[in-house]
Design a protein around this motif. Structure first.
Motif, PDB file in Angstrom:
ATOM      1  N   VAL A 108       0.863  -1.178   0.000  1.00 55.66           N
ATOM      2  CA  VAL A 108       0.000   0.000   0.000  1.00 55.66           C
ATOM      3  C   VAL A 108       0.901   1.230   0.000  1.00 55.66           C
ATOM      4  O   VAL A 108       1.753   1.375   0.892  1.00 55.66           O
ATOM      5  N   PHE A 109       0.717   2.104  -0.972  1.00 56.09           N
ATOM      6  CA  PHE A 109       1.596   3.260  -1.117  1.00 56.09           C
ATOM      7  C   PHE A 109       1.189   4.374  -0.152  1.00 56.09           C
ATOM      8  O   PHE A 109       0.512   5.330  -0.508  1.00 56.09           O
ATOM      9  N   CYS A 110       1.612   4.216   1.103  1.00 61.22           N
ATOM     10  CA  CYS A 110       1.565   5.306   2.082  1.00 61.22           C
ATOM     11  C   CYS A 110       2.912   6.022   1.951  1.00 61.22           C
ATOM     12  O   CYS A 110       3.953   5.454   2.329  1.00 61.22           O
ATOM     13  N   THR A 111       2.911   7.215   1.421  1.00 59.02           N
ATOM     14  CA  THR A 111       4.140   7.881   0.969  1.00 59.02           C
ATOM     15  C   THR A 111       5.236   7.892   2.022  1.00 59.02           C
ATOM     16  O   THR A 111       6.412   7.642   1.715  1.00 59.02           O
ATOM     17  N   LEU A 112       4.885   8.170   3.272  1.00 60.39           N
ATOM     18  CA  LEU A 112       5.906   8.315   4.310  1.00 60.39           C
ATOM     19  C   LEU A 112       6.663   7.023   4.578  1.00 60.39           C
ATOM     20  O   LEU A 112       7.801   7.047   5.045  1.00 60.39           O
ATOM     21  N   ARG A 113       6.056   5.893   4.262  1.00 58.85           N
ATOM     22  CA  ARG A 113       6.714   4.608   4.490  1.00 58.85           C
ATOM     23  C   ARG A 113       7.759   4.293   3.417  1.00 58.85           C
ATOM     24  O   ARG A 113       8.526   3.330   3.559  1.00 58.85           O
ATOM     25  N   PHE A 114       7.800   5.126   2.350  1.00 60.89           N
ATOM     26  CA  PHE A 114       8.704   4.864   1.242  1.00 60.89           C
ATOM     27  C   PHE A 114       9.576   6.054   0.868  1.00 60.89           C
ATOM     28  O   PHE A 114      10.526   5.898   0.104  1.00 60.89           O
ATOM     29  N   ALA A 115       9.281   7.236   1.388  1.00 61.83           N
ATOM     30  CA  ALA A 115      10.095   8.413   1.085  1.00 61.83           C
ATOM     31  C   ALA A 115      11.494   8.243   1.685  1.00 61.83           C
ATOM     32  O   ALA A 115      11.652   7.721   2.790  1.00 61.83           O
ATOM     33  N   ALA A 116      12.500   8.705   0.954  1.00 61.39           N
ATOM     34  CA  ALA A 116      13.891   8.508   1.374  1.00 61.39           C
ATOM     35  C   ALA A 116      14.185   9.150   2.724  1.00 61.39           C
ATOM     36  O   ALA A 116      15.005   8.647   3.499  1.00 61.39           O
ATOM     37  N   GLU A 117      13.509  10.265   3.032  1.00 58.23           N
ATOM     38  CA  GLU A 117      13.792  10.976   4.277  1.00 58.23           C
ATOM     39  C   GLU A 117      13.085  10.349   5.478  1.00 58.23           C
ATOM     40  O   GLU A 117      13.602  10.389   6.600  1.00 58.23           O
ATOM     41  N   THR A 118      11.885   9.809   5.263  1.00 62.99           N
ATOM     42  CA  THR A 118      11.063   9.377   6.392  1.00 62.99           C
ATOM     43  C   THR A 118      11.074   7.870   6.647  1.00 62.99           C
ATOM     44  O   THR A 118      10.911   7.441   7.791  1.00 62.99           O
ATOM     45  N   ALA A 119      11.230   7.062   5.610  1.00 64.29           N
ATOM     46  CA  ALA A 119      11.180   5.605   5.802  1.00 64.29           C
ATOM     47  C   ALA A 119      12.218   5.111   6.810  1.00 64.29           C
ATOM     48  O   ALA A 119      11.873   4.358   7.743  1.00 64.29           O
ATOM     49  N   PRO A 120      13.503   5.519   6.710  1.00 56.47           N
ATOM     50  CA  PRO A 120      14.467   5.053   7.708  1.00 56.47           C
ATOM     51  C   PRO A 120      14.208   5.637   9.092  1.00 56.47           C
ATOM     52  O   PRO A 120      14.481   4.982  10.108  1.00 56.47           O
ATOM     53  N   TRP A 121      13.668   6.842   9.154  1.00 56.48           N
ATOM     54  CA  TRP A 121      13.334   7.467  10.443  1.00 56.48           C
ATOM     55  C   TRP A 121      12.258   6.648  11.156  1.00 56.48           C
ATOM     56  O   TRP A 121      12.366   6.376  12.364  1.00 56.48           O
ATOM     57  N   MET A 174       9.702  14.112  13.018  1.00 55.42           N
ATOM     58  CA  MET A 174       9.960  13.432  11.752  1.00 55.42           C
ATOM     59  C   MET A 174      10.536  14.434  10.758  1.00 55.42           C
ATOM     60  O   MET A 174      10.082  15.577  10.692  1.00 55.42           O
ATOM     61  N   PRO A 175      11.523  14.031   9.954  1.00 57.60           N
ATOM     62  CA  PRO A 175      12.089  14.963   8.983  1.00 57.60           C
ATOM     63  C   PRO A 175      11.103  15.294   7.866  1.00 57.60           C
ATOM     64  O   PRO A 175      10.145  14.550   7.620  1.00 57.60           O
ATOM     65  N   ALA A 176      11.336  16.400   7.201  1.00 60.54           N
ATOM     66  CA  ALA A 176      10.529  16.766   6.041  1.00 60.54           C
ATOM     67  C   ALA A 176      10.799  15.784   4.913  1.00 60.54           C
ATOM     68  O   ALA A 176      11.845  15.132   4.870  1.00 60.54           O
ATOM     69  N   TRP A 177       9.859  15.665   4.011  1.00 62.76           N
ATOM     70  CA  TRP A 177       9.998  14.723   2.917  1.00 62.76           C
ATOM     71  C   TRP A 177       9.577  15.385   1.602  1.00 62.76           C
ATOM     72  O   TRP A 177       8.909  16.417   1.583  1.00 62.76           O
ATOM     73  N   SER A 178       9.956  14.749   0.496  1.00 62.52           N
ATOM     74  CA  SER A 178       9.615  15.258  -0.829  1.00 62.52           C
ATOM     75  C   SER A 178       9.720  14.110  -1.817  1.00 62.52           C
ATOM     76  O   SER A 178       9.946  12.958  -1.422  1.00 62.52           O
ATOM     77  N   ASP A 179       9.548  14.399  -3.094  1.00 60.14           N
ATOM     78  CA  ASP A 179       9.779  13.450  -4.179  1.00 60.14           C
ATOM     79  C   ASP A 179       8.823  12.271  -4.142  1.00 60.14           C
ATOM     80  O   ASP A 179       9.200  11.129  -3.838  1.00 60.14           O
ATOM     81  N   ALA A 180       7.572  12.525  -4.494  1.00 60.94           N
ATOM     82  CA  ALA A 180       6.579  11.453  -4.553  1.00 60.94           C
ATOM     83  C   ALA A 180       6.939  10.416  -5.607  1.00 60.94           C
ATOM     84  O   ALA A 180       6.706   9.219  -5.417  1.00 60.94           O
ATOM     85  N   VAL A 181       7.520  10.865  -6.724  1.00 59.95           N
ATOM     86  CA  VAL A 181       7.885   9.928  -7.788  1.00 59.95           C
ATOM     87  C   VAL A 181       8.953   8.949  -7.299  1.00 59.95           C
ATOM     88  O   VAL A 181       8.854   7.729  -7.499  1.00 59.95           O
TER      89      VAL A 181
END
Length: 303
Positions: free
Chosen positions: A119-132, A245-252
């Motif tokens: 399931v594409f929950c953006t925060l679980r896959f964004a480079a800034e937030t997923a490792p956090w 939580m850090p800011a995130w970007s880049d949905a693609v």
């Protein structure tokens, strides 16, 4: 599945700006085509990325190993169950559905067929937030958390293409951005064991949760804020103090990571942590919150 063929079902702004560009750019997948309820939109989106526009959805499913969905949730659910029944892996959008029955239908179809799901929950896959998120879940020691997500999608002067979305107009922030908050709070603080909800102005909702870990959390969500008041943040409080939580970007790019996760789950047979089971649980929690919000409104009217 070393280089899966992934078809796209859906042609709206989210598909145009995120799903299709990510699929076309991904070196580890083949963008196998597009199907949409509006034939001309499917043709335009497919042409923009040099892939085939399918007039028949089942033909696209047949030509693919996995299907990505960019549809309203209650349109997505039965079509996802159909794709799973055909043995296709699922890259779902959030929420999986806005009814528990709809989400259970998808989860049951995935269980019967044994396909992979993400399931594409953006925060679980964004480079800034997923490792956090992974780091905070592993560390533990949390007392409480706070999610604050106010958008101006329906605010005065909004020109967002998503403002015309009928399902967002009907279901509001609870269902549109509520899944984002829960996709972070659940893996870090544990499942929700108790909740309460209070309705705010317009589509604003205030939620309070107790979690299986013993921690508590709150979430305020809305899509009708003035632009000056819009913003999103999640903070945790515990033994290590206040941790934002850090800011995130880049949905693609985030969607590209979700493609990687689906391919890995399909290849190994190991379920991803953000799969249809979590999508179902999020739907169950939001449905309960919606019920409580409706009860609160009825009670206020009775007063």
């Amino acid at each position: 599945m070393t280089k899966p063929r992934i078809g796209l079902i859906g042609t709206g702004p989210w598909a145009e700006h995120t799903h299709a560009p990510a699929l076309a750019a991904h070196r580890g997948a083949v963008f196998s085509g597009v199907w949409g309820r509006r034939r001309e939109a499917a043709a335009a989106l497919a042409s923009a990325h040099g892939v085939k526009a399918y007039e028949d959805m089942d033909a696209l499913i047949e030509a693919s190993d996995a299907i990505a969905f960019a549809l309203p949730p209650d349109v997505q659910a039965p079509l996802a169950a159909r794709a799973a029944a055909a043995g296709r892996h699922l890259l779902l959008d959030k929420p999986v559905a806005t009814t528990v029955a709809g989400a259970r239908e998808v989860a049951a179809a995935v269980g019967r067929s044994g396909v992979a799901s993400v399931v594409f929950c953006t925060l679980r896959f964004a480079a800034e937030t997923a490792p956090w998120i992974a780091e905070q879940a592993a560390s533990g020691g949390w007392l409480t958390g706070r999610a604050h997500w106010l958008g101006s999608l329906f605010g005065h002067g909004s020109d967002s293409p998503y403002a015309a979305s009928p399902w967002r107009r009907e279901r509001g922030a609870l269902w549109d951005v509520g899944p984002h908050a829960l996709s972070v709070l659940l893996p870090v603080l544990g499942d929700v064991t108790e909740l309460t909800a209070l309705r705010g102005p317009a589509d604003t909702a205030h939620l309070a949760f107790r979690h299986a870990s013993g921690a508590s959390s709150t979430a305020t969500v809305g899509l009708s804020a003035p632009p000056e008041a819009a913003g999103a943040s999640i903070e945790l409080y515990g033994e290590r103090g206040r941790v934002p939580m850090p800011a995130w970007s880049d949905a693609v790019g985030s969607f590209g990571s979700a493609i990687d996760a689906l391919a890995r789950s399909a290849r190994t047979g190991e379920p991803h942590a953000c799969d249809v089971r979590l999508g179902l649980r999020i739907t169950e929690i939001l449905a309960e919150a919606e019920e409580r919000l409706g009860a609160a409104r009825t009670g206020a009217a009775g007063d």
